[in-house]
Design an enzyme around this catalytic site. Structure first.
Site, PDB file in Angstrom:
ATOM      1  CG  HIS A   1       3.346  24.760 -33.124  1.00 39.52           C
ATOM      2  ND1 HIS A   1       4.195  23.694 -33.355  1.00 39.52           N
ATOM      3  CD2 HIS A   1       2.533  24.827 -34.200  1.00 39.52           C
ATOM      4  CE1 HIS A   1       3.883  23.137 -34.520  1.00 39.52           C
ATOM      5  NE2 HIS A   1       2.869  23.806 -35.046  1.00 39.52           N
TER       6      HIS A   1
ATOM      7  CG  ASN B   1      10.899  32.120 -30.173  1.00 39.45           C
ATOM      8  OD1 ASN B   1      10.081  33.036 -30.058  1.00 39.45           O
ATOM      9  ND2 ASN B   1      10.923  31.310 -31.219  1.00 39.45           N
TER      10      ASN B   1
ATOM     11  CG  ASN C   1       6.145  24.010 -27.555  1.00 45.53           C
ATOM     12  OD1 ASN C   1       7.346  24.270 -27.729  1.00 45.53           O
ATOM     13  ND2 ASN C   1       5.387  23.505 -28.511  1.00 45.53           N
TER      14      ASN C   1
HETATM   15  C1  GRF Z   1      10.257  28.613 -33.627  1.00 44.60           C
HETATM   16  O1  GRF Z   1       9.583  28.809 -34.834  1.00 44.60           O
HETATM   17  C2  GRF Z   1       9.369  27.955 -32.611  1.00 44.60           C
HETATM   18  O2  GRF Z   1       8.023  28.286 -32.743  1.00 44.60           O
HETATM   19  C3  GRF Z   1       9.550  26.497 -32.933  1.00 44.60           C
HETATM   20  O3  GRF Z   1      10.900  26.356 -33.278  1.00 44.60           O
HETATM   21  C4  GRF Z   1      11.396  27.607 -33.767  1.00 44.60           C
HETATM   22  C5  GRF Z   1      12.582  27.944 -32.913  1.00 44.60           C
HETATM   23  O4  GRF Z   1      13.290  29.027 -33.361  1.00 44.60           O
HETATM   24  N1  GRF Z   1       9.101  25.668 -31.841  1.00 44.60           N
HETATM   25  P1  GRF Z   1      14.411  29.646 -32.445  1.00 44.60           P
HETATM   26  O5  GRF Z   1      15.367  28.519 -32.056  1.00 44.60           O
HETATM   27  O6  GRF Z   1      13.766  30.264 -31.248  1.00 44.60           O
HETATM   28  O7  GRF Z   1      15.104  30.658 -33.312  1.00 44.60           O
END
Ligand code: GRF
Length: 216
Positions: A102, A16, A100
């Site tokens: 989720h 992300n 955040n």
């Molecule tokens: C994602 O699924 C996010 O929604 C959750 O943790 C995961 C993080 O993935 N909070 P990344 O580290 O961004 O690949």
């Protein structure tokens, strides 16, 4: 317009974060100015370094002063796969400026211990036909702050937690930068906002991947 400075808090692989770095690299609206991590060796820190963005490794994520200092002059704080609890004193300082993401449709399938594979396993066990991604404000309780935006994702009958996670993650990478840009455009309002998608498209629930409305 000077781009709104954004700090991203991470604990994991940072896909992300990568989506944000890519989407905001040339943006006049918002820019990732620092990446704050709970562990020194995370993939996310490597992604930040590759993008030339300063990084900070938190020594004590339970220390509110350390978090506030690490965030510095960022106007918007994005938790992107950040698994630690933000201490209440830091939440108070960052009220309506910290968000955040989720990987489910909150308020279902959230709360303490609900992260990673467990979220998707719980969705599958429930028999829900829809999951999705949620971006919400950070408040004192895990996954309970006001919801800003959600994007649904179909659950396939033959899904495993991993296949569902991958489909949701694809949507997260679209949703999170869009929300960040929109909040920045709005000047990071001091009151909660809710964003809704304009228009929608039907997708066949058992097709292997999500198609986006802007794709042919
Ligand atoms: C994602 O699924 C996010 O929604 C959750 O943790 C995961 C993080 O993935 N909070 P990344 O580290 O961004 O690949």
């Amino acid at each position: 317009m000077t781009p709104v400075p954004v700090a991203v808090l991470v604990s994991g692989g940072g896909t992300n974060l990568q989506a944000l770095l890519d989407a905001l690299r040339d943006s006049a609206v918002a820019r990732v100015v620092r990446v704050v991590a709970t562990g020194a060796g995370t993939g996310a820190l490597e992604r930040a370094r590759r993008a030339g963005v300063p990084t900070i490794a938190l020594k004590d994520p339970a220390d509110p002063a350390e978090i506030v200092t690490a965030v510095g002059d960022a106007r918007l704080v994005v938790l992107a796969g950040y698994v630690k609890h933000i201490p209440p004193a830091a939440v108070a300082r960052l009220r309506w400026r910290a968000i955040n993401i989720h990987p489910a449709l909150l308020p279902a399938f959230g709360g303490p211990g609900m992260y990673g594979r467990r979220v998707h396993a719980a969705v599958l066990a429930s028999g829900a036909a829809l999951s999705g991604a949620t971006v919400h404000y950070v408040d004192e309780e895990y996954d309970r702050g006001p919801i800003i935006a959600q994007w649904p994702v179909p659950v396939r009958p033959d899904d495993s937690p991993d296949t569902l996670a991958a489909r949701v993650l694809e949507v997260e990478h679209r949703l999170l930068p869009q929300v960040v840009v929109e909040l920045a455009r709005l000047g990071v309002p001091e009151k909660p906002v809710r964003l809704a998608a304009m228009g929608s498209a039907f997708v066949v629930a058992d097709q292997p991947s999500v198609r986006f409305g802007d794709e042919a």
